[in-house]
Design an enzyme around this catalytic site. Sequence first.
Site, short mmCIF file in Angstrom:
data_model
loop_
_atom_site.label_atom_id
_atom_site.label_comp_id
_atom_site.label_asym_id
_atom_site.label_seq_id
_atom_site.Cartn_x
_atom_site.Cartn_y
_atom_site.Cartn_z
CD GLN A 31 81.24 5.31 42.77
OE1 GLN A 31 79.68 5.05 43.15
NE2 GLN A 31 81.89 4.49 42.89
CG ASN A 169 72.68 2.65 44.70
OD1 ASN A 169 72.81 1.95 44.16
ND2 ASN A 169 74.67 2.67 45.44
CD GLU A 170 75.06 -0.30 47.01
OE1 GLU A 170 75.09 -1.48 45.77
OE2 GLU A 170 75.61 0.32 47.94
#
Length: 428
Positions: A31, A169-170
Amino acid sequence: MTTPASSPAPTAPTTPFPEGFLWGTATASHQVEGGNVNNDVWLYEHVPGTMYAESSGDACDHYTRYREDIALLASLGLNSYRFSLEWSRIEPAEGEFSAVAIAHYRDMLRACREYGLTPIVTYHHFTSPQWIIARGGWEDAGTPALFARYCRRVTEELGDLFDIACTMNEPNLAILLGEMGMCEREPAQRFGNPTWEGAARALGTTADKVAGFQLSATPQAYEIKCAAHKAAVQAIKAVKPDMQVGWTLANSDFHAAPGGEERVARMNEENNLRYLRVSEGDDFVGLQTYNRTVLGPDGPVPPEEGAVLNQGGEEIWPWAIGAVVRQAWDAVKMPIYVTENGLNTEDDTQRVDFLRTAIGEVGAAIADGVDVRGYMCWSAMDNFEWIFGYGPKFGIIAVDRDTQARAPKPSAHVLGEIALSNGACLSR
């Protein structure tokens, strides 16, 4: 912030944050870094008919500007920074590890230390090397061992410079997205989706085998992700036994609209509680939430009249993080880091109000005995938000898309003030 008439009264701010509490922001490699051309998401962004609004491109150029970014975060008064390593840079081909990429992340970690930021390192934040996806990705039985090998190598090379590690992550985000109709629940349902069909052609496989981490909501993906996490914990601990290791979960604050009680009960189990049970035995669990999820008998329902909304019509509900933290503590009684919490808005005054209320909720939970050890705001910068591209604005620092110039928003200084006072300013 004006509270909707039907919402609970906000908890009075408290300041019980313990000495050594970590205050920071979070980013993810794809990102913010730019140019991650070897991972699966880059491929998805560029296939014909892609679901992605735009390419990540240069992102925030954090790969080259990381030192100035870390210095900026420290200058705000923060004492921690959560960031992720890009697996596709470190192991761009199966079994081939890049000394140059490892040296880059080593310097990032050194920069954190030089500027007084405690690093929280995430080994995998959604993106995977394309060669992993070509093998079957996060539904392939071989992935846990390959992920564990990568985690072991990273820890051998870098583990002397950090003490808090998030394996992934997640892993549960896809469950919530599946409930919202945003991803497939079975591999065969990927046929006909241009993104998966295009990626399959590029990888020499079939669409049902394109099982990326972020959007795989299948029963197979659940089993593989959990196995990979457990294997990674063992691999990391084998190298550095005193490393604090956990994973981060996208747990949601589920509320029932009339007739939605059964859906809420099911989603609390499928999305929240079963992943928390997998966490038992870890050193901590990272919790990430942004909003509540209101479910009726047929699925998610729109915000009720009078709700406070952002510019996209999404409800602003800062109390969610307090509910999620308390649910996790009741379920597993283990240390917690808030590894992401924040607001998508063009109006930074909304973000300031959100942060004050949300952090106050975390403080109230601590006052009630919940062991929370840190708060990471998402995100450090306005960055690439996956299928939505650069439209959403979560950052406390604005980024000029043409010049890459950084500009801290008022919310950045508010978060810094909270950090410097260890939450004491919230009681004023």
